[in-house]
Design an enzyme around this catalytic site. Structure first.
Site, PDB file in Angstrom:
ATOM      1  N   SER A  11      21.523  -5.632 -14.289  1.00  0.00           N
ATOM      2  CA  SER A  11      21.562  -4.442 -15.027  1.00  0.00           C
ATOM      3  C   SER A  11      20.722  -4.268 -16.058  1.00  0.00           C
ATOM      4  CB  SER A  11      23.225  -4.479 -15.572  1.00  0.00           C
ATOM      5  OG  SER A  11      23.222  -3.363 -16.417  1.00  0.00           O
TER       6      SER A  11
ATOM      7  N   ASP B 224       0.816  -1.163   0.134  1.00  0.00           N
ATOM      8  CA  ASP B 224       0.051  -0.048   0.168  1.00  0.00           C
ATOM      9  C   ASP B 224       0.830   1.341  -0.107  1.00  0.00           C
ATOM     10  OD1 ASP B 224      -2.165   1.570   0.361  1.00  0.00           O
ATOM     11  OD2 ASP B 224      -1.862   1.891   2.576  1.00  0.00           O
TER      12      ASP B 224
ATOM     13  N   LEU C  63       5.107  -0.119 -15.005  1.00  0.00           N
ATOM     14  CA  LEU C  63       3.668  -0.040 -15.711  1.00  0.00           C
ATOM     15  C   LEU C  63       2.727   0.557 -14.758  1.00  0.00           C
ATOM     16  CD1 LEU C  63       1.309  -1.112 -18.024  1.00  0.00           C
ATOM     17  CD2 LEU C  63       1.273  -3.290 -16.325  1.00  0.00           C
TER      18      LEU C  63
END
EC number: 7.6.2.1
Length: 1150
Positions: A1091, A415, A729
């Site tokens: 990486s 949260d 995203l």
């Protein structure tokens, strides 16, 4: 005007049953609240009178068990373990007369002991949950009883009670707001505990009850409330208030104060309870505490099933061999009595061998695990490094069954509000006319004020900037008795801005329906409020049109840099580039930014525009769009003043903790009910998102659009051949609803799993749980959910491990969690230290427990080969039972409690060491069967080597012989010595308790041998053991084999360990050896870190096709724009501004 429908009842009122639930609708019921006659059953609540039915109290429980449910629920949980079912079966079979070669109670007694220990542990842990529940249930509240206010516990409330709630207090139940201390019966509530939003919400009572400001007014309230039955819809409520002698009034969500929310900026409210306890919307959205099991437990369960199948195969083979051997020897070896029924019965022999081999599955494993996990939980509880001194809150393991699961976490779902952030906004910096200013201890010390007083060339711009900050907002001031000014605001950003102006000497102190007043460096100024152009997420700005003390009309505007810049006048862009550069600097520091601009409006232009605005405000159709068009007419030709930077203060140590967890190979997703801009801004400030990351933003309004964008981005990923992209995203709740639909779910989860970071915004509690469930099921990885609010309970319960943040406000999440901590930063130690250690400890404990059992009890199989498959036991029956309980019980305990491959400091410093446990390198199917094979090999040496030494049966110098039991005790001694030395061989961390456990176990066997050999005839058992110590210790063969057999048996293990640690050394082992040598650990940390440089290069050109809105969003994010404000609330912002008169006293509510 709400429409009113009338219904004629087909029966008389007297025919209605006396109940609170009516299946038909009464007359004169308004449908304006969306509550129709066809809605079915309803609840009726009488005002200031007895209720038509008995409603439940307000007690809540989050515990797993009750007094009644404990036994069935506990037994169900225990017998989900195949091992317990197996031992129950063995205990039953042992009760059949003359079947068991090991006695009737050697399995039943240990099984009862195991279940008793487990029951005690579960009871202790559940008592903690009940205590946490009682802490909430025993909170106090004022209730109206017989005309006076009395203090009662929350749990004593019931439907129909009228209560008084004070400022900064949780609502104890779902209430209907009757009145408040604020004008027009408004009140401000914080719902971060429910939906994660940082801004306050406004609720407003009905005009019919708004005047109930004193106790005597409440006493005169008569009538009833009719509403829908309890349900889980957080944002919906339908009902009607029927006061006696007054027309009915519709009740909606704007009048509901939900349990779990907090009263803010409001001195008090009066409310009536409509839903209580388990019927509140908060509890309706909760689920019962799940019965969770760790991954190690599940794998162990499966392997026990495989061992059971092997045991069955061994029984069948042994039974058939017995049959063939008996048939072959029954004639020649007649003196053995092989002609009786039992000897020739395959079924009887199968039962005998089934009982004989049952100890291949260690019965002591469960009780050892339960006790070790319980003590591990105590280690967590008493870890001083996870104790939060400010709130006096230690870490708490509310269950111990998942200790090792903490070491295998792959995904964390967090949260935002209250977990990553403190939900505290603080003014940090501002850019004015191309200069950056910060607040000092006093206004006079700041360079900004000095520039004003010194009449710097930018002083006029600075004054306008501070005037805008202190005037253009919806904040309500309140002066305390000590003279301090307190600001109440629905938006935490606005409060921070007004407090920022105060730090520079511009103090906002008066609001009335027509004007506001400020104290500008000692000079009082009054601004007449003409119009308010409200903030919305689509407008991304708020404007206030005022008449200044100089009788000029000005438009003050604050908002996102993109919408401000496109409205600047050509001559109003003097500081455009400097301000943009400062915005980027503020954003790189994780600060929330707003641009400020002003416009001078001629009176004639304003008069003409005002008429347009008034027409739009009363339009019957397309009112919102017409108002926005009217605002666009006046919000132009702006003059840029500068920008502000606010810090949404993070919890202590959050960026460092997130960086450490990411280095440990853990994916972190943020699931929040807050706005997209705020969530992304926090992503930057806590270093979850870096500025080198590409961001995919999914904000779609339909299923088809969502499908198209998911397929497009997923196709771009596949074409780039990127497995683990440096991409974040971001998806909102509406798009997520479509993305989680059946036909898109798989594609969406594939896209998410390819991304490094996922942020879900504006999501409901159930959507949080769906996302957690989706990842848990699709990846089979261990998931962890962490939150602090009631809206996090669902995902906490869905995840493999649930963590609750406790110590500041609501305990709902902590009560529903598996572990609770006071701060997010303690998650680092909980996982990287306790999790990794517990995983290694439990893994070794389980593997070693199976190893030592197979070592001893497979010897019964080898002895069966030697004894004609007779089912005869080689060892004395009570030594068989005490093998796990006494002689080899301590080494597993020592492993489970004190084993560690690296120190806590090293584990924290080098998070990559966590990957060993995370990837289940220490306990998997392959490792399990390697240990089983190793045990089988050892059992061969442990039986056949002593047998070879005992072949001639003459092992004393006087030529005397003994029986099979001496051979059994020889083997038994070598087994105990070998398995104890094996424990030492696999131990990495030696303490004095480890030494005591290993060497003490060997000494304990010899002590037992000396005592047990002489209990008969004083006690009427063990007659066949009489004098065994003298026989055993008087033969040189025993001492020769005591050196030869354990060394020969473990020689292969030593060689394998030597080769492994030399040629195939793991990073963890290398670090441990470096610690032992006290060398520099950094020398061995040569494992390449993750990486994303190459991946980022591959993807750099992938995300080029963007719509205009996307480009604008990217620009805003790079400049740190974020602003929290309630939209479409019960009371519009323009009404709030004109409702207050701070010159008038507020009612006290007595």
């Amino acid at each position: 005007m709400p429409s009113i429908f009338r219904f004629r009842l087909p029966f008389r009122r007297s025919e209605l049953p006396e109940t609170g639930l009516l299946n038909t609708y009464d007359e004169d019921f308004t449908s304006s609240a969306g509550y129709d006659a066809d809605d079915g059953e309803r609840r009726i609540i009488n005002l200031n009178g007895p209720q038509p039915t008995k409603y439940g109290n307000n007690r809540i429980t989050t515990a797993k068990y009750s007094f009644i449910s404990f036994l069935p629920a506990f037994l169900f949980e225990q017998f989900r373990r195949y091992s317990n079912c197996f031992f129950l079966l063995i205990a039953i079979l042992q009760q059949i007369p003359e079947v068991s070669p090991t006695g009737r109670y050697t399995t039943l007694v240990p099984l009862m002991f195991i279940l008793s220990v487990s029951a005690i542990k579960e009871i202790i842990e559940d008592i903690k949950r009940h205590r946490a529940d009682n802490e909430i249930n025993h909170r106090s509240i004022e209730r109206l009883d017989s005309g006076s206010w009395c203090t009662v516990r929350w749990s004593e409330l019931t439907v129909g009670d009228i209560i008084k709630v004070g400022i900064n207090t949780f609502f104890p139940a779902d209430l209907i707001l009757l009145s408040s201390s604020e004008p027009q019966a408004m009140c401000f509530i914080e719902t971060a505990n429910l939906d994660g939003e940082t801004n306050l919400k406004i609720r407003q009572a009905l005009p019919a009850t708004a005047e109930l400001l004193e106790t005597k007014d409440l006493q005169r309230l008569e009538g009833r409330i009719e509403c829908e039955l309890p349900n889980r819809h957080l944002y919906e409520f339908n009902g009607v208030l029927r006061e006696t002698g007054k027309p009915p009034a519709a009740l909606g969500n704007d009048q509901v104060l939900q349990r779990g929310a907090i009263l803010r900026n409001t001195a008090w409210v009066f409310g009536i309870v409509v839903y209580s306890g388990q019927e509140t919307k908060l509890m309706k959205n909760s689920t019962s505490a799940p019965l969770k099991r760790s991954t190690v437990d599940k794998l162990t369960n499966t392997q026990i099933l495989m061992l059971f199948m092997i045991l069955i195969s061994l029984c069948i083979i042994s039974g058939l061999c017995n049959l063939f051997w008996t048939r072959e020897h029954s004639e020649t070896d007649w003196y053995l009595g092989l002609t009786d029924f039992k000897t020739k019965s395959l079924g009887y022999n199968l039962l005998t061998f089934f009982i004989l081999y049952n100890n291949l599955i260690p019965i002591s494993l469960q009780v050892t695990l339960e006790l070790v996990r319980f003590l591990q939980a105590i280690f967590i509880n008493y870890d001083i490094e996870m104790y939060h001194e400010e709130s006096n809150t230690p870490a708490m393991a509310r269950t111990s069954n998942l200790n090792e699961e903490l070491g295998m976490v792959k995904y964390i779902f967090s949260d935002k509000t209250g977990t990553l952030t403190q939900n505290v906004m603080e003014f940090k910096k501002c850019s004015i006319a191309g200069y950056v200013y910060t607040a000092e201890r006093t206004p006079e010390e700041s360079q900004l004020v000095q520039n004003i007083l010194g009449r710097h060339e930018t002083s006029a711009v600075i004054e306008e900037f501070l005037e805008l900050l202190s005037v253009c907002h919806t904040v309500i001031p309140e002066r305390k008795e000590n003279g301090n000014m307190i600001y109440h605001a629905a938006s935490p950003d606005e409060r921070a801005l007004v407090e920022g102006a105060q730090k520079f000497g511009y103090i906002f102190d008066t609001r009335t329906p027509k004007y506001v007043e400020i104290n500008a460096l000692g000079v009082r100024k009054r601004y007449e409020v003409l119009n308010v152009l409200e903030f919305t997420s689509s407008r991304k700005r708020m404007s206030l049109i005022v008449r200044t003390p100089e009788n000029k009309i000005k438009l003050f505007c604050k908002g996102a840099d993109t919408v401000i810049y496109e409205r600047l006048a050509p001559q109003g862009q003097a500081f455009r580039e400097q301000t943009l550069r400062h915005l980027e600097e503020f954003a790189s520091d994780g600060l929330r930014t707003l641009c400020l601009a002003v416009a001078d409006i001629r009176p004639d232009v304003y008069q003409e525009w005002s008429q347009t605005f008034d027409k739009a405000s009363v339009a019957l159709q397309n009112r919102e769009s017409k108002l926005e068009d009217a605002a666009n007419l006046i919000e132009n030709n702006l003059r840029l003043l500068g920008a502000t930077a606010i810090e949404d203060r993070l919890q202590d140590g959050v960026p460092e903790t997130i960086a450490s967890l990411l280095d440990a190979g853990i994916y972190i997703w943020v699931l929040t009910g807050d706005k997209q801009e705020t969530a992304i801004n926090i992503g930057y400030s806590c270093r979850l998102i870096s500025h080198s990351m590409d961001i995919i933003i999914l904000n779609e309004e339909s299923l088809d659009a969502t499908r198209e964008v998911i397929h497009r981005h997923y196709g771009e990923f596949k074409s780039s051949s990127a497995k683990d992209a440096n991409v974040a995203l971001v998806i909102d709740g509406t798009t997520l609803k479509y993305a989680l639909s059946c036909d898109l779910r798989n594609d969406f989860q594939d896209l998410c799993i390819l991304c490094r970071v996922v942020i879900c915004c504006r999501v409901s509690p159930m959507q949080k749980a769906e996302v957690v469930e989706m990842v848990t099921q699709s990846t089979n990885a261990v998931t962890l959910a962490i939150g602090d609010g009631a809206n996090d309970v669902a995902m906490i319960q869905k995840a493999n491990v649930g963590i609750g943040i406790s110590g500041v406000e609501g305990l709902q999440a902590a009560c529903a969690s598996d572990y609770s901590i006071a701060q997010f930063r303690y998650l680092q130690r909980l996982l990287l230290v306790h999790g990794a250690w517990n995983y290694a400890r439990i893994s070794k404990l389980i593997l070693y427990s199976f190893y030592k059992n197979v070592c001893l009890y497979v010897i019964e199989l080898w002895f069966a080969v030697y004894s004609g498959w007779s089912g005869q036991i080689l060892f004395e029956r009570w030594t068989i039972g005490l093998y796990n309980v006494l002689f080899t019980a301590m080494p597993p305990f020592a492993m489970g409690l004190f084993e560690k491959f690296c120190t806590a400091e090293t584990m924290i410093r080098y998070p990559m060491l966590y990957k060993t446990s995370q990837n289940a390198k220490l306990f998997n199917v392959k490792v399990f069967w390697i240990w089983i094979f190793n045990a089988l090999l050892h059992s061969v040496f442990l039986f056949w080597l002593p047998l070879a030494a005992y072949t001639k049966e003459v092992i004393w110098s006087d030529g005397k012989t003994s029986d099979y039991l001496l051979m059994g005790n020889l083997v038994y001694t070598y087994v105990i010595v070998t398995v104890c030395l094996k424990a030492g061989l696999i131990t990495n961390s030696w303490t004095w308790l480890t030494h005591l456990a290993i060497w003490g176990s060997i000494v304990l066997w010899f002590g037992f041998l000396l005592i047990y050999s002489h209990v008969w005839p004083m006690f009427k058992f063990a007659s066949n053991f009489r004098g065994m110590d003298i026989q055993l210790l008087s033969t040189p063969v025993f001492y020769f084999c005591l050196m030869l057999v354990p060394i020969t048996t473990l020689l292969i293990d030593v060689i394998c360990k030597l080769v492994h640690n030399t040629v195939f050394k793991t990073l963890t082992e290398a670090v441990r050896e470096t610690e032992i040598r006290r060398s520099d650990i950094s020398e061995v940390m040569n494992e390449p870190r993750s990486s994303f440089t190459e991946t980022a290069r591959l993807l750099r050109n992938v995300f080029t096709r963007r719509a205009n809105t996307r480009v604008e969003t990217d620009l805003e994010l790079s400049h740190g724009y974020a602003f929290s404000q309630e939209e479409g609330g019960a009371v519009p912002q323009s009404i709030i501004i004109r409702a207050y008169d701070t010159n008038l006293p507020k009612p006290e509510g007595n």
